[in-house]
Design an enzyme around this catalytic site. Structure first.
Site, PDB file in Angstrom:
ATOM      1  N   ARG A 226      63.008  25.871 -76.350  1.00  0.00           N
ATOM      2  CA  ARG A 226      62.513  27.197 -76.023  1.00  0.00           C
ATOM      3  C   ARG A 226      63.704  28.145 -75.876  1.00  0.00           C
ATOM      4  O   ARG A 226      64.737  27.775 -75.310  1.00  0.00           O
ATOM      5  CB  ARG A 226      61.703  27.185 -74.713  1.00  0.00           C
ATOM      6  CG  ARG A 226      60.385  26.420 -74.798  1.00  0.00           C
ATOM      7  CD  ARG A 226      59.373  27.202 -75.614  1.00  0.00           C
ATOM      8  NE  ARG A 226      58.077  26.537 -75.695  1.00  0.00           N
ATOM      9  CZ  ARG A 226      57.690  25.758 -76.683  1.00  0.00           C
ATOM     10  NH1 ARG A 226      58.515  25.507 -77.679  1.00  0.00           N
ATOM     11  NH2 ARG A 226      56.491  25.212 -76.693  1.00  0.00           N
ATOM     12  N   HIS A 274      62.821  28.855 -86.395  1.00  0.00           N
ATOM     13  CA  HIS A 274      61.764  28.128 -85.666  1.00  0.00           C
ATOM     14  C   HIS A 274      61.063  27.125 -86.592  1.00  0.00           C
ATOM     15  O   HIS A 274      59.842  27.140 -86.767  1.00  0.00           O
ATOM     16  CB  HIS A 274      60.744  29.106 -85.073  1.00  0.00           C
ATOM     17  CG  HIS A 274      60.016  28.530 -83.888  1.00  0.00           C
ATOM     18  ND1 HIS A 274      59.654  29.277 -82.797  1.00  0.00           N
ATOM     19  CD2 HIS A 274      59.573  27.268 -83.625  1.00  0.00           C
ATOM     20  CE1 HIS A 274      59.027  28.510 -81.914  1.00  0.00           C
ATOM     21  NE2 HIS A 274      58.978  27.288 -82.398  1.00  0.00           N
TER      22      HIS A 274
END
Length: 311
Positions: A226, A274
């Protein structure tokens, strides 16, 4: 009476998931279920959900037995006070395998010095002997399903693996630490650190100026977890000073990463969009349907979110 299953995610996700979900439902004996993007709230039995869905008020869903998240991350919805029914996060075998492969690739890249060994026109021919895995200390921050899977694979390759988590965990073959003192000890030996913690108030800025300084000089960082786990300004300063040799970052506080973000042009940063792990519709659908089966059989749901912890 057939089950009513509301698919509450963006339209493009429906195109990806409709067929795999129907196949999984049919295989589990729920072939007559009403799977749709629009169902009267009072009739919905289960919500198959993505946090970026327009559905944010769960109050009208008075008979819904569970909300089944399509994402591993649930930080965007755990604070929703209208969501009072059980919430299950996604633990997808396909996602886990993808994460393991991505992390292992980048650990080996750093461990073997692959970037250094790629010869260019202006590079001198200087052979060197890379260390063996047993001579390398890798620390995995976060020992949930993803962190444990990554740690086990690295152990299988012969790395010295230390795992750290907020609460005590046990992983055969690895040194397992927890708590604030454990974090300090883990980071002090982290030649390569892999971040796989959830995004909570307690984990924000786990890597900051103080904790980065605790790492061995010239350490490497890999973050597929994250974005908020890292204090960005502190990491940039540590890279500039040489305290951290290089960082590979797959997640960020703002995504897509703004074009003027200094990470894009920093010579010691690798940016990836990502892609470390993506939920696979086929395997994720089987996880969703297994929880539906459990709900209908009055068995405990799997992968339930602890609202107090936030994951």
């Amino acid at each position: 009476m057939p089950l009513n299953l509301l698919f509450a995610a963006r339209p493009e996700r429906w195109e990806t998931y409709e067929r795999p979900l129907r196949d999984a439902l049919d295989k589990a004996g729920f072939g007559d279920a009403n799977l749709a993007q629009e169902i009267a709230p009072q009739d919905v039995d289960y919500i198959i959900y993505a946090p970026n869905s327009p559905l944010q008020d769960f109050t009208p869903y008075i008979k819904t037995k569970a909300v089944l998240n399509l994402w591993a991350g649930v930080e965007a919805i755990t604070g929703n006070e209208t969501l009072t029914m059980p919430l299950a996060r996604m633990v997808d075998p396909g996602l886990t395998k993808g994460m393991v492969e991505w992390v292992t690739g980048h650990v080996l890249r750093y461990h073997l010095g692959i970037d250094t060994d790629i010869l260019r026109d202006d590079t001198k021919w200087v052979p060197r002997t890379p260390p063996l895995a047993q001579e390398r200390q890798v620390v995995v921050l976060g020992l949930g399903a993803l962190g444990a899977a990554v740690a086990n694979t690295l152990l299988g390759l012969g790395f010295n693996v230390t795992g750290w988590s907020r609460s005590p965990k046990d992983l055969p073959g690895a040194t397992c630490l927890h708590g604030e003192d454990g974090l300090t000890k883990a980071l002090s030996q982290a030649e390569i650190a892999v971040l796989l913690l959830p995004d909570t108030a307690a984990t924000e800025n786990t890597l900051n100026a103080e904790t980065l300084a605790q790492m061995p000089k010239g350490a490497f960082i890999i973050n597929p977890g994250r974005g908020p786990l890292i204090d960005d300004a502190a990491l940039l300063a540590a890279l500039d000073s040489g305290q951290i040799a290089h960082a590979t970052l797959d997640v960020f506080r703002v995504e897509p990463l703004p074009t003027d973000d200094p990470y894009w042009t920093h010579p010691k940063v690798t940016v990836t969009p990502h892609i470390a792990a993506e939920t696979r519709a086929s395997t994720a659908s089987e996880v969703i349907v297994e929880n539906i089966r459990r709900g209908e059989a009055d068995e405990p749901f799997i992968n339930l979110v602890d609202r107090a912890l936030g994951y």
